[in-house]
Motif scaffolding. Structure first.
Motif, PDB file in Angstrom:
ATOM      1  N   GLN A   1       0.823  -1.208   0.000  1.00 27.73           N
ATOM      2  CA  GLN A   1       0.000   0.000   0.000  1.00 27.73           C
ATOM      3  C   GLN A   1       0.860   1.262   0.000  1.00 27.73           C
ATOM      4  N   SER A   2       1.872   1.297   0.851  1.00 32.07           N
ATOM      5  CA  SER A   2       2.783   2.447   0.868  1.00 32.07           C
ATOM      6  C   SER A   2       3.536   2.569  -0.447  1.00 32.07           C
TER       7      SER A   2
ATOM      8  N   ARG B   1       1.215   4.007  -3.088  1.00 30.62           N
ATOM      9  CA  ARG B   1       0.955   5.438  -2.924  1.00 30.62           C
ATOM     10  C   ARG B   1       2.119   6.264  -3.471  1.00 30.62           C
TER      11      ARG B   1
ATOM     12  N   MET C   1      -4.173  -0.009  -7.342  1.00 30.49           N
ATOM     13  CA  MET C   1      -4.233   0.586  -6.008  1.00 30.49           C
ATOM     14  C   MET C   1      -5.628   0.507  -5.418  1.00 30.49           C
ATOM     15  N   ALA C   2      -6.644   0.599  -6.238  1.00 30.35           N
ATOM     16  CA  ALA C   2      -8.006   0.439  -5.730  1.00 30.35           C
ATOM     17  C   ALA C   2      -8.188  -0.967  -5.154  1.00 30.35           C
TER      18      ALA C   2
ATOM     19  N   VAL D   1      -5.699  -2.910  -4.023  1.00 34.56           N
ATOM     20  CA  VAL D   1      -4.849  -3.008  -2.838  1.00 34.56           C
ATOM     21  C   VAL D   1      -5.524  -2.352  -1.637  1.00 34.56           C
ATOM     22  N   ASP D   2      -6.075  -1.168  -1.835  1.00 38.83           N
ATOM     23  CA  ASP D   2      -6.738  -0.477  -0.728  1.00 38.83           C
ATOM     24  C   ASP D   2      -7.906  -1.302  -0.187  1.00 38.83           C
TER      25      ASP D   2
ATOM     26  N   ARG E   1      -6.418  -4.286   1.857  1.00 41.24           N
ATOM     27  CA  ARG E   1      -5.866  -3.894   3.150  1.00 41.24           C
ATOM     28  C   ARG E   1      -6.945  -3.436   4.114  1.00 41.24           C
ATOM     29  N   ALA E   2      -7.991  -2.800   3.584  1.00 43.87           N
ATOM     30  CA  ALA E   2      -9.105  -2.396   4.444  1.00 43.87           C
ATOM     31  C   ALA E   2      -9.777  -3.614   5.071  1.00 43.87           C
TER      32      ALA E   2
ATOM     33  N   THR F   1      -1.572  -8.696   0.160  1.00 44.34           N
ATOM     34  CA  THR F   1      -1.496  -8.291  -1.247  1.00 44.34           C
ATOM     35  C   THR F   1      -0.429  -9.070  -2.016  1.00 44.34           C
TER      36      THR F   1
ATOM     37  N   SER G   1       3.492   8.302   3.414  1.00 42.14           N
ATOM     38  CA  SER G   1       2.155   8.088   2.838  1.00 42.14           C
ATOM     39  C   SER G   1       1.057   8.373   3.844  1.00 42.14           C
TER      40      SER G   1
END
Length: 243
Positions: free
Chosen positions: A175-176, A179, A195-196, A198-199, A202-203, A208, A243
């Motif tokens: 995630q970092s 970003r 990234m969508a 991955v986010d 992680r949420a 990942t 980030s």
């Protein structure tokens, strides 16, 4: 030849160690065990015994669990160039050496940059790469010992592997990393879409990793760097990035 089973083992704060099991031979391998107990417990829960340990580099978060695993009879293999810093090694390896798990063969690739003696393990037939701290999902390792030129060369070596190769790295940094990658290529549609995903993962507390070589070629700013100088600039920026 039957496939290999790979089990992700979270250790320490954000490390991943890996158990690799060959059902045909019954052999089990631990890769980069930063802690012993989670590895031993996961193996025992599956009825496996860890007979080998492979190490990509000397950093404590990748080797601290070796003594307790070795006490159970495991044979430890790691980079010859870092043998002085990994006293638990039984076998040392370097570029193009072959290590085996059952009948599965993995080739050693030297990937200096993060450390000078860093190696990775590539199971070509199985399509697996254990990349340690050289190649991360959308990132690369900090240049603690090596140079941008060395890491650029390592990225180019790994870029030559088949795109479908599954990449098992040593940390959950995605995630970092992503970003930061968006600051380099904000218009990269594949990166934005990744990234969508991955986010969302992680949420939900989901991992990942693994990634693939093809995905990294499309979205990783270090693998996509056009030169060693550009990689060095990006690595310095990432070191400062918050980030």
């Amino acid at each position: 030849m039957a496939g290999l089973e790979v089990v992700r083992i979270p250790v320490l704060s954000d490390n991943y160690a890996w158990l690799v099991h060959d059902p045909a031979s019954g052999e089990t391998l631990a890769i980069d065990p930063g802690e012993a107990a989670p590895m031993l417990d996961a193996a025992a829960a599956r009825g496996w015994r860890i007979g080998q340990v492979w190490v990509t580099h000397w950093h404590p978060d990748h080797v601290a669990g070796i003594p307790d695993i070795k006490a159970g009879g495991a044979v430890v293999t790691g980079p010859a160039a870092e043998a002085a810093r990994i006293p638990t090694l039984d076998r040392t390896v370097g570029e193009a050496d072959v290590v085996t798990l059952g009948e599965h063969r993995a080739t050693v690739i030297e990937t200096p940059g993060h450390t000078l003696g860093h190696v990775v393990f590539h199971f070509a037939e199985a399509g697996l790469l254990f990349s340690g701290d050289t190649l991360f999902a959308m990132g690369c390792g900090r240049l603690f010992e090596g140079t941008p030129e060395q890491m650029f060369g390592s990225m180019r070596r790994l870029a030559e592997l088949p795109g479908e190769t599954a990449v098992y790295c040593g940390h959950e940094y995605t995630q970092s990393n992503g970003r930061y990658a968006l600051t380099v290529e904000p218009e990269n549609a594949e990166l934005v879409a990744r990234m969508a995903q991955v986010d969302a993962l992680r949420a939900g507390g989901e991992p990942t990793v693994p990634t693939t070589i093809a995905l990294e070629l499309a979205t990783n700013p270090f693998m996509r760097a056009p030169s060693a100088a550009a990689l060095g600039e990006r690595r310095a920026e990432k070191d400062r990035f918050r980030s």
